[in-house]
Design a protein around this motif. Sequence first.
Motif, PDB file in Angstrom:
ATOM      1  N   LEU A   1       0.835  -1.202   0.000  1.00 15.54           N
ATOM      2  CA  LEU A   1       0.000   0.000   0.000  1.00 15.54           C
ATOM      3  C   LEU A   1       0.870   1.253   0.000  1.00 15.54           C
ATOM      4  N   ASP A   2       1.898   1.274   0.832  1.00 15.01           N
ATOM      5  CA  ASP A   2       2.787   2.430   0.887  1.00 15.01           C
ATOM      6  C   ASP A   2       3.511   2.630  -0.442  1.00 15.01           C
ATOM      7  N   LEU A   3       3.943   1.534  -1.050  1.00 16.98           N
ATOM      8  CA  LEU A   3       4.627   1.622  -2.344  1.00 16.98           C
ATOM      9  C   LEU A   3       3.685   2.154  -3.417  1.00 16.98           C
ATOM     10  N   MET A   4       2.440   1.676  -3.408  1.00 17.74           N
ATOM     11  CA  MET A   4       1.486   2.134  -4.415  1.00 17.74           C
ATOM     12  C   MET A   4       1.148   3.611  -4.225  1.00 17.74           C
ATOM     13  N   LYS A   5       1.084   4.061  -2.997  1.00 18.59           N
ATOM     14  CA  LYS A   5       0.789   5.472  -2.727  1.00 18.59           C
ATOM     15  C   LYS A   5       1.934   6.384  -3.133  1.00 18.59           C
TER      16      LYS A   5
ATOM     17  N   LEU B   1      -8.942  -6.168   0.034  1.00 21.15           N
ATOM     18  CA  LEU B   1      -8.209  -5.904  -1.199  1.00 21.15           C
ATOM     19  C   LEU B   1      -8.461  -4.471  -1.668  1.00 21.15           C
ATOM     20  N   MET B   2      -7.575  -3.966  -2.506  1.00 22.38           N
ATOM     21  CA  MET B   2      -7.661  -2.596  -3.016  1.00 22.38           C
ATOM     22  C   MET B   2      -8.334  -2.592  -4.390  1.00 22.38           C
ATOM     23  N   PRO B   3      -9.507  -1.954  -4.527  1.00 22.70           N
ATOM     24  CA  PRO B   3     -10.184  -1.935  -5.825  1.00 22.70           C
ATOM     25  C   PRO B   3      -9.679  -0.804  -6.730  1.00 22.70           C
ATOM     26  N   ILE B   4      -9.442  -1.160  -7.991  1.00 22.18           N
ATOM     27  CA  ILE B   4      -9.240  -0.152  -9.031  1.00 22.18           C
ATOM     28  C   ILE B   4     -10.567  -0.032  -9.774  1.00 22.18           C
ATOM     29  N   ILE B   5     -11.166   1.150  -9.696  1.00 21.53           N
ATOM     30  CA  ILE B   5     -12.432   1.441 -10.367  1.00 21.53           C
ATOM     31  C   ILE B   5     -12.113   1.987 -11.754  1.00 21.53           C
TER      32      ILE B   5
ATOM     33  N   VAL C   1      -8.370   8.580  -2.195  1.00 26.83           N
ATOM     34  CA  VAL C   1      -7.841   8.008  -3.438  1.00 26.83           C
ATOM     35  C   VAL C   1      -6.363   7.687  -3.258  1.00 26.83           C
ATOM     36  N   VAL C   2      -6.005   6.419  -3.415  1.00 29.80           N
ATOM     37  CA  VAL C   2      -4.613   5.993  -3.299  1.00 29.80           C
ATOM     38  C   VAL C   2      -3.817   6.445  -4.516  1.00 29.80           C
ATOM     39  N   ARG C   3      -4.398   6.252  -5.711  1.00 30.70           N
ATOM     40  CA  ARG C   3      -3.682   6.606  -6.944  1.00 30.70           C
ATOM     41  C   ARG C   3      -4.700   6.716  -8.073  1.00 30.70           C
ATOM     42  N   VAL C   4      -4.438   7.618  -8.999  1.00 30.80           N
ATOM     43  CA  VAL C   4      -5.187   7.672 -10.256  1.00 30.80           C
ATOM     44  C   VAL C   4      -4.252   7.225 -11.361  1.00 30.80           C
ATOM     45  N   VAL C   5      -4.695   6.219 -12.129  1.00 28.20           N
ATOM     46  CA  VAL C   5      -3.893   5.716 -13.245  1.00 28.20           C
ATOM     47  C   VAL C   5      -4.691   5.887 -14.534  1.00 28.20           C
ATOM     48  N   ALA C   6      -3.979   5.895 -15.642  1.00 30.33           N
ATOM     49  CA  ALA C   6      -4.617   6.149 -16.932  1.00 30.33           C
ATOM     50  C   ALA C   6      -4.510   4.937 -17.839  1.00 30.33           C
ATOM     51  N   LEU C   7      -5.588   4.657 -18.564  1.00 33.73           N
ATOM     52  CA  LEU C   7      -5.547   3.626 -19.596  1.00 33.73           C
ATOM     53  C   LEU C   7      -5.175   4.279 -20.930  1.00 33.73           C
ATOM     54  N   SER C   8      -4.599   3.498 -21.820  1.00 32.39           N
ATOM     55  CA  SER C   8      -4.183   4.071 -23.109  1.00 32.39           C
ATOM     56  C   SER C   8      -5.357   4.220 -24.067  1.00 32.39           C
ATOM     57  N   GLY C   9      -6.398   3.408 -23.882  1.00 34.15           N
ATOM     58  CA  GLY C   9      -7.652   3.620 -24.601  1.00 34.15           C
ATOM     59  C   GLY C   9      -7.613   3.429 -26.097  1.00 34.15           C
ATOM     60  N   GLY C  10      -6.541   2.846 -26.612  1.00 32.39           N
ATOM     61  CA  GLY C  10      -6.416   2.679 -28.059  1.00 32.39           C
ATOM     62  C   GLY C  10      -5.446   3.657 -28.687  1.00 32.39           C
TER      63      GLY C  10
END
Length: 294
Positions: free
Chosen positions: A6-10, A170-174, A231-240
Amino acid sequence: MNKEQLDLMKNGQGFIAALDQSGGSTPKALAQYGICEDAYDNDQAMFDLVHEMRTRIMTSPSFTGEKILGAILFEQTMDRKVNGQYTADYLWSKHIIPFVKVDQGLAKQENGVQLMKPLDKLPDLLKRANERGIFGTKMRSNILELNEKGIAAVVEQQFQVAKEILAAGLMPIIEPEVNIHAVDKEAIEEVLKKELLRGLESLGEGQQVMFKLTIPSKTNLYQELVNHPKVVRVVALSGGYPVDQANELLAQNHGIIASFSRALVQDLNVEQSDKEFNESLGQAIESIYQASIK
């Protein structure tokens, strides 16, 4: 929940590699890798081949925790082994945090969106995820049109499931993906942000989630989410988007890191020598890493 992870992800620098192609997307992933559908005649053979591809990626000297914070796995990958270890254990030996995809695909489009199909297997999957050393989960919905009712339904469903995942430790990514070709993409994202902020307020004391979002049309639109205490982290998808374009857009959005799939592996091929493969993967990792830390 693993506190070290968790600390590493934050606080760690890097990005999340998405290696979670499921039954529907696996043939495309294999074809991009240079393995055509006539190379296998059943699902078992197909999944064996994609696990070989993923194993080659994960065991590459380019694929380390130095620049990769986490990796999202397909359910079957969680139960398979890499170099004699269960996949999550192998990843964590490289200091890469393991996640697993938990949705079972998308329902038919209604009100401009595709909700997730009922997650009938979720309780068993979460139990197995804990047994296999998984840190978190990921689940995807799809937003195609500007429809406030539909967008609200996507977010409500995502948070409902996220609370069940949190209850399992567990940590959910929405992941409410906004289609990059949506006509009203910028307006959709404004509505989505409002609903996501509302969803965060429904979380209990001390509960936190992650978001995986399409890179917004309006730069830094999601800064309020990036800075939100729940919010622990916001990540981005490449989406194509191809990797160069995805990196360019991502780098403009401060505090958001990548969680790319196709953009990560687009230049890999089964016919490459190990040297060529590792160099190509290393170049992709470096470019995505640099875009993620800006």
